[in-house]
Write an enzyme that holds these catalytic residues in place. Sequence first.
Site, mmCIF file in Angstrom:
data_model
loop_
_atom_site.group_PDB
_atom_site.id
_atom_site.type_symbol
_atom_site.label_atom_id
_atom_site.label_comp_id
_atom_site.label_asym_id
_atom_site.label_seq_id
_atom_site.Cartn_x
_atom_site.Cartn_y
_atom_site.Cartn_z
ATOM 1 N N ARG A 74 0.852 -1.199 0.000
ATOM 2 C CA ARG A 74 0.000 0.000 0.000
ATOM 3 C C ARG A 74 0.887 1.247 0.000
ATOM 4 O O ARG A 74 1.495 1.583 1.010
ATOM 5 C CB ARG A 74 -0.920 0.012 1.215
ATOM 6 C CG ARG A 74 -1.772 1.284 1.283
ATOM 7 C CD ARG A 74 -2.998 1.138 2.160
ATOM 8 N NE ARG A 74 -2.708 1.126 3.578
ATOM 9 C CZ ARG A 74 -3.645 1.216 4.528
ATOM 10 N NH1 ARG A 74 -4.929 1.336 4.186
ATOM 11 N NH2 ARG A 74 -3.319 1.175 5.801
ATOM 12 N N ASP A 124 -3.071 3.762 14.447
ATOM 13 C CA ASP A 124 -2.794 4.064 13.056
ATOM 14 C C ASP A 124 -3.501 5.355 12.673
ATOM 15 O O ASP A 124 -4.367 5.854 13.382
ATOM 16 C CB ASP A 124 -3.103 2.897 12.136
ATOM 17 C CG ASP A 124 -4.546 2.596 12.091
ATOM 18 O OD1 ASP A 124 -4.903 1.461 12.375
ATOM 19 O OD2 ASP A 124 -5.315 3.520 11.786
HETATM 20 C C1 LIG Z 1 -7.051 1.832 9.501
HETATM 21 C C2 LIG Z 1 -6.108 1.018 8.750
HETATM 22 O O1 LIG Z 1 -5.556 1.409 7.828
HETATM 23 S S1 LIG Z 1 -5.768 -0.456 9.290
HETATM 24 C C3 LIG Z 1 -4.222 -0.856 8.745
HETATM 25 C C4 LIG Z 1 -3.197 -0.061 9.345
HETATM 26 N N1 LIG Z 1 -2.898 -0.470 10.659
HETATM 27 C C5 LIG Z 1 -2.160 -1.542 10.894
HETATM 28 O O2 LIG Z 1 -1.784 -2.227 9.975
HETATM 29 C C6 LIG Z 1 -1.783 -1.834 12.301
HETATM 30 C C7 LIG Z 1 -0.764 -2.922 12.290
HETATM 31 N N2 LIG Z 1 -0.471 -3.392 13.600
HETATM 32 C C8 LIG Z 1 0.596 -2.974 14.281
HETATM 33 O O3 LIG Z 1 1.341 -2.119 13.816
HETATM 34 C C9 LIG Z 1 0.866 -3.625 15.600
HETATM 35 O O4 LIG Z 1 0.021 -4.731 15.796
HETATM 36 C C10 LIG Z 1 0.696 -2.725 16.831
HETATM 37 C C11 LIG Z 1 1.691 -1.539 16.719
HETATM 38 C C12 LIG Z 1 -0.713 -2.212 16.893
HETATM 39 C C13 LIG Z 1 1.042 -3.560 18.066
HETATM 40 O O5 LIG Z 1 2.343 -4.121 17.908
HETATM 41 P P1 LIG Z 1 3.154 -4.693 19.173
HETATM 42 O O6 LIG Z 1 3.128 -3.677 20.264
HETATM 43 O O7 LIG Z 1 4.491 -5.153 18.675
HETATM 44 O O8 LIG Z 1 2.239 -5.925 19.600
HETATM 45 P P2 LIG Z 1 2.652 -7.259 20.295
HETATM 46 O O9 LIG Z 1 3.732 -7.038 21.301
HETATM 47 O O10 LIG Z 1 1.406 -7.893 20.780
HETATM 48 O O11 LIG Z 1 3.218 -8.122 19.104
HETATM 49 C C14 LIG Z 1 3.603 -9.471 19.240
HETATM 50 C C15 LIG Z 1 4.403 -9.839 18.024
HETATM 51 O O12 LIG Z 1 3.568 -9.734 16.875
HETATM 52 C C16 LIG Z 1 4.185 -8.888 15.925
HETATM 53 N N3 LIG Z 1 3.163 -8.100 15.241
HETATM 54 C C17 LIG Z 1 2.169 -7.357 15.796
HETATM 55 N N4 LIG Z 1 1.414 -6.813 14.832
HETATM 56 C C18 LIG Z 1 1.927 -7.228 13.664
HETATM 57 C C19 LIG Z 1 1.558 -7.002 12.331
HETATM 58 N N5 LIG Z 1 0.520 -6.251 12.009
HETATM 59 N N6 LIG Z 1 2.289 -7.569 11.356
HETATM 60 C C20 LIG Z 1 3.354 -8.352 11.681
HETATM 61 N N7 LIG Z 1 3.748 -8.595 12.937
HETATM 62 C C21 LIG Z 1 3.037 -8.054 13.922
HETATM 63 C C22 LIG Z 1 5.103 -7.988 16.716
HETATM 64 O O13 LIG Z 1 6.129 -7.521 15.880
HETATM 65 C C23 LIG Z 1 5.594 -8.921 17.804
HETATM 66 O O14 LIG Z 1 6.649 -9.698 17.304
HETATM 67 P P3 LIG Z 1 7.834 -10.269 18.231
HETATM 68 O O15 LIG Z 1 7.195 -11.233 19.183
HETATM 69 O O16 LIG Z 1 8.738 -10.949 17.268
HETATM 70 O O17 LIG Z 1 8.473 -9.123 18.919
HETATM 71 O O1 LIG Z 2 -7.215 1.743 5.747
HETATM 72 C C1 LIG Z 2 -8.149 1.331 6.363
HETATM 73 C C2 LIG Z 2 -9.032 2.159 7.123
HETATM 74 O O2 LIG Z 2 -9.938 1.611 7.778
HETATM 75 O O3 LIG Z 2 -8.839 3.377 7.066
HETATM 76 MG MG LIG Z 3 -7.217 3.952 5.745
#
Ligand SMILES: CC(=O)SCCNC(=O)CCNC(=O)[C@H](O)C(C)(C)COP(=O)(O)OP(=O)(O)OC[C@H]1O[C@@H](n2cnc3c(N)ncnc32)[C@H](O)[C@@H]1OP(=O)(O)O
Ligand SMILES: O=CC(=O)O
Ligand SMILES: [Mg+2]
Length: 532
Positions: A169, A439
Amino acid sequence: MATTESILQGVSVAGAVTAEHKEKILTPAALAFLALLHRSFDGTRRALLQRRVARQVELDRGVLPDFLPETAHVRDNPTWRGAPPAPGLVDRRVEITGPTDRKMVVNALNSNVWTYMADFEDSSAPTWGNMINGQVNLYDANRRAVDFKQGAKEYKLRQDRTLPTLIVRPRGWHLDEKHVTVDGEPVSGSLFDFGLYFFHNAAESVRRGTGPYFYLPKMESHLEARLWNDVFNLAQDYIGMPRGTIRGTVLIETILAAFEMDEIIYELRDHSSGLNCGRWDYIFSTIKKFRQNPDFVLPDRSAVTMTVPFMDAYVKLLIQTCHKRGVHAMGGMAAQIPIKEDKAANDKAMDGVRADKLREVQAGHDGTWVAHPALAAIASEIFNKHMPTPNQLFVRREDVEIGQSDLLNMNVPGKITEDGIRKNLNIGLGYMEAWNREDAATAEVSRSQLWQWVRHGVTTAEGKKVDKAYALRLLQETTDQLAAAAPKGNKFSLASQYFAGQVTGEDYADFLTSLLYNEITAVGNAAPASKL
Ligand SMILES: CC(=O)SCCNC(=O)CCNC(=O)[C@H](O)C(C)(C)COP(=O)(O)OP(=O)(O)OC[C@H]1O[C@@H](n2cnc3c(N)ncnc32)[C@H](O)[C@@H]1OP(=O)(O)O
Ligand SMILES: O=CC(=O)O
Ligand SMILES: [Mg+2]
């Protein structure tokens, strides 16, 4: 013919560049391609952004959006179709989203999901370091050479099965990438992210059985989709790849785009891989676009669920439109992530995710998003149970009839409460202080609600008038609480200064990312990842 050297004369890179960046990403040939994209398309991009401004003036005057009369022939023609699902995108029942730092990339590719949307957008702060290192990580991921060690922990790609299909994206059309200029102008963030990723990975991804696939965010009209389609055509021609190899799934995450779903698929049709309900930005956009209109004031964010009339209408229309055109109708992101150390709260959050995914699969969506690997199992369980086929493009939802008044039905039951205001302040400040904790889209909802409530002087359920003084008092209290609980050197006070104008009904930044961009980026500085 112009040589790479002559093309590069107008190109300059101001961000810190390592040997690895140079060798893998910022090669002369890739920069020449980026310059071509910029010179071919930046004028149109800027004109389209100006169009957004003109449209806002109309909305502020009270003109409501409607389906476009000039494109009725596209909507009314039942015969045309989008592209058939591409290799690796036939079954995409669970997609993980997340930023492009190396650990997340490995963890996402190792998750039990069908696709991975690597995100330069809502979940990434657009610092130079994040953007350029993200390109390196995706370059390596495409070549299955992304393994690394962090302390004692090894991050290694799984070898026991096919990896999830990678989808990227890029940033939305509104963002510049100021660290690369062409002829003295910053390049578009979208073209930077798309261009460099495509140039280096398109052929490699095809070689590995998938293709160069993208999610396209925050568009406000089909003309913006046309611009992407033009970019795709030029890009494919440039490297000698057949047109139609690229796929783009468009996030319908602005209220204006909801009136142009058919047209958006049509513009991209040979490149289309469907639409997605980007629910958070959609709510944000609805508040933003109608912020001057008292009829569009919404209650507390927790009351704006997927089943309130305007959200329900948008979901149904999206599924119906996609399936009529033979392309995927993707669901969205439940905001919950696991809550450690509080089992009861965690169980409740996970039940919320389960219910949300059940609603999506039963409505006819072909897949959904999770934002954390721990949610993949829940989403898969629901989709596997209720969607035995790879997708449900055959669910036509012919029962659905959605018109303008449905998409704009703001009859949302609920109250505006002091608790709701405090939650919004927490979320907004938390995001601004450390870009990554929330986010972008969810933070945008929070700060836009605050702005609108002050602008329209609403009264809370507790009987308090939400005026500037009240908002500033709660902002100060929230700032003090957050600053006291955070490590020394935190930037809550600075975040609060930025936020004050945004919550008092005065300034209204079009996007928080644009507001903060100069603050979090310093030309020539490779360092700060996400902090103000
Ligand atoms: C509105 C929208 O656009 S939605 C899309 C945009 N938003 C997103 O994509 C949010 C993505 N998610 C994230 O960035 C994360 O989940 C967070 C920042 C919210 C939380 O992350 P953390 O604080 O690291 O959570 P947590 O400690 O529970 O993670 C456990 C493990 O999972 C991994 N992990 C957590 N979320 C993700 C993810 N989305 N992708 C890959 N790995 C992940 C962490 O890196 C961590 O790995 P590790 O054990 O090797 O250190
Ligand atoms: O990118 C996703 C959203 O819900 O915004
Ligand atoms: Mg969005």
